[in-house]
Design a protein around this motif. Structure first.
Motif, short mmCIF file in Angstrom:
data_model
loop_
_atom_site.label_atom_id
_atom_site.label_comp_id
_atom_site.label_asym_id
_atom_site.label_seq_id
_atom_site.Cartn_x
_atom_site.Cartn_y
_atom_site.Cartn_z
N UNK A 84 11.01 0.44 -8.85
CA UNK A 84 10.69 0.00 -7.72
C UNK A 84 9.41 0.64 -7.27
N UNK A 85 8.79 1.36 -8.20
CA UNK A 85 7.43 1.70 -7.75
C UNK A 85 6.11 0.77 -7.95
N UNK A 142 0.65 -1.30 0.01
CA UNK A 142 -0.06 0.09 -0.17
C UNK A 142 0.84 1.40 0.00
N UNK A 143 2.00 1.31 0.23
CA UNK A 143 3.02 2.47 0.60
C UNK A 143 3.75 2.44 -0.72
N UNK A 164 0.55 2.61 -5.78
CA UNK A 164 -0.97 2.39 -5.24
C UNK A 164 -1.88 3.25 -5.10
N UNK A 165 -1.22 4.73 -5.09
CA UNK A 165 -2.15 5.78 -5.05
C UNK A 165 -2.89 5.77 -6.64
N UNK A 166 -2.43 5.09 -7.56
CA UNK A 166 -3.03 5.24 -8.80
C UNK A 166 -3.73 3.84 -9.35
N UNK A 216 -1.55 -7.37 -10.56
CA UNK A 216 -2.40 -7.74 -9.42
C UNK A 216 -3.63 -6.93 -9.31
N UNK A 217 -3.24 -5.59 -9.70
CA UNK A 217 -4.64 -4.61 -9.68
C UNK A 217 -5.58 -5.20 -10.79
#
Length: 84
Positions: free
Chosen positions: A63-64, A35-36, A40-42, A72-73
């Motif tokens: 690494x983002x 989540x960090x 994840x924000x997108x 997975x999303x």
């Protein structure tokens, strides 16, 4: 194998969880780490773009989470919509 219901998905996830060596607290730590990640924000935007476009290009720092999280999303989004 195509999973036909949410119950089958839940059963498979439970089996996979039992087979992994992650304990509950380790799984929680992994989820928090995921989540960090910057990507994840997108998550919602990426899933919407994939649904509405044949080609989507993503750019981000090394690494983002582009390679590990985006697939997975997409899978999670499809399962939630009953599409796979």
């Amino acid at each position: 194998r195509v999973l036909e219901s949410a119950g089958e998905v839940a059963g498979l996830l439970k089996t996979l969880q039992q087979r992994t060596s992650l304990k509950g607290s380790e799984a929680e730590t992994l989820a928090q780490t995921r989540a960090q990640l910057p990507i994840a924000a997108f998550q919602d935007q990426i899933c919407d773009l994939v649904k509405t476009n044949q080609i989507v290009l993503l750019a981000g720092e090394t690494g983002c989470g582009k390679t590990t999280q985006v697939p997975q999303y997409i899978v999670s989004s499809c399962w939630a919509a009953g599409e796979g």
